[in-house]
Design an enzyme around this catalytic site. Structure first.
Site, short mmCIF file in Angstrom:
data_model
loop_
_atom_site.label_atom_id
_atom_site.label_comp_id
_atom_site.label_asym_id
_atom_site.label_seq_id
_atom_site.Cartn_x
_atom_site.Cartn_y
_atom_site.Cartn_z
CB SER A 78 -16.65 -6.42 3.20
OG SER A 78 -15.34 -7.50 2.95
CE LYS A 81 -16.57 -9.80 1.22
NZ LYS A 81 -16.58 -10.25 2.93
CE1 TYR A 203 -13.84 -11.43 -1.02
CE2 TYR A 203 -11.54 -12.32 -0.72
CZ TYR A 203 -13.61 -11.56 -0.34
OH TYR A 203 -13.20 -11.46 1.12
CE1 TYR A 255 -16.45 -7.23 7.26
CE2 TYR A 255 -17.16 -5.40 8.03
CZ TYR A 255 -16.67 -5.14 7.59
OH TYR A 255 -15.53 -6.02 6.25
CB VAL A 273 -10.67 -4.55 6.90
CG1 VAL A 273 -12.02 -5.33 7.76
CG2 VAL A 273 -11.01 -5.01 5.44
#
Ligand code: GLU
Length: 338
Positions: A78, A81, A203, A255, A273
């Site tokens: 992530s 992103k 992705y 998160y 993660v």
């Protein structure tokens, strides 16, 4: 008569810069922390060793301070992103991107199957729904061109050609049913294009890019340096979009701990993660951390502790009044500054 060996050792010791010594101290302090668990919902991630621990800090002048497993590659997950969000902003402009993806923190898990009920938009680009919608916005004349453009984006930030780990990519792709469900929900509401199958592949690829803690620090330093990679001097993102990316990182990057992170640490950051964290001290430096054991929200346990202590010790919180960099002055010589 001074002992030459002592002399040499003394010199070597004094050649350790204060910032490297600080990172070494934090590394030694937190390496024995054994809380947290390595992610295993993507089978390939479970192979990470809990003791891996790397720290890196790169300044806007391009000086690097690396400690521990700073050169060990791991999947960016992530942390990719915000950088893809930045590329979507460069490709389409702010309003067009905002029409497809919001900028509201969710308080929900990163992979929640939820959209804003009024607008049908995903809440923000840093949860999976928003990140998939953002990947869908990446321009290109065909799929191959879109992948190439995405990889070039990462190359500008890290200064080297990105490598995708095929085993992680396949693992991600074969177990990515939840992400497919999110994508199809968005397709149902017309929030993504009919090239969504390709966009999901994009992705999964972006999540499987291998980086090191040092890379994350350079990427963070690029955002800290108004979008110009301080090592290669190449522009990675238009300057006017840097603050958009940093704002979303500050409010949504960690998160469902994002609020407490903003309160305690106060720096734009993103975790993944795989155990990576990229934090940005605007105008000063980027911080990259790698330590795979995660807390229940998905943030690296040691990573949170290091960032909290760095922020506290050096007054790095975005709302620290009268930040002058003074507390950092004896850590490294900063030619530029915020
Ligand atoms: N590839 C992961 C997923 O889509 C990214 C998760 C993360 O790092 O938060 O589930």
């Amino acid at each position: 008569m001074p002992d030459p060996i002592d002399d040499l050792l003394g010199n070597l010791k004094s050649s350790v810069s204060p910032m490297r010594a600080t990172l070494q101290e934090l590394h030694a302090k937190y390496k024995s922390v054994s809380d947290g668990t390595v992610a295993d919902y993507i089978p390939e991630l479970a192979l990470a060793k809990p003791e891996w621990f790397g720290l890196s800090l790169v300044t806007v002048d391009g000086d690097a301070y690396d400690v521990g497993d700073h050169a060990l590659p791991f999947s960016i997950q992530s942390v990719s992103k915000p950088f893809v969000f930045g590329q979507a902003l460069d490709d389409h402009g702010r309003d067009a991107v905002l029409a497809k993806v919001g900028v509201e923190p969710t308080g929900e898990a990163f992979n929640a199957i939820v959209l804003d009920e009024e607008s049908n938009r995903p809440f923000n680009p840093l949860v999976n729904a928003g990140a998939i919608a953002t990947a869908d916005l990446i321009h290109g004349k065909d799929f191959a061109d879109r992948i190439k453009r995405l990889m070039t984006t990462f190359e500008r930030y890290t200064g080297r050609s990105p490598h995708i780990d095929n085993a992680i990519f396949m693992s991600e792709r074969t177990t990515g049913h939840r992400n497919r469900a999110i994508a199809h929900l968005m397709l149902n509401f017309g929030m993504v294009s009919d090239q969504i199958a390709d966009s999901l592949e994009l992705y999964f690829q972006q999540c499987s890019i291998m980086v090191t803690a040092h890379d994350l620090a350079v990427m963070g330093a690029t955002l800290a340096n108004a979008g110009v990679n301080p090592v290669t001097k190449e522009r990675a993102i238009k300057q006017q979009h840097v603050k958009d990316v940093l704002s979303v990182m500050l409010t949504c990057g960690m998160y469902d701990y994002a609020g407490e992170w903003a309160y305690r640490v106060g720096l734009p950051a993103k975790s993944g993660v795989g155990g990576g964290i990229c934090a940005v001290v605007p105008g000063v430096c980027g911080i990259g951390i790698f330590s795979p054991p995660l807390d229940p929200r998905g943030n690296s346990v040691r990573g949170l502790k290091v960032c909290e202590e760095l922020s506290e010790r050096f007054g790095l919180h975005a709302f620290e009044l009268g930040f002058t960099g003074e507390k950092l002055a004896d850590q490294f010589r900063l030619r530029k500054g915020r």
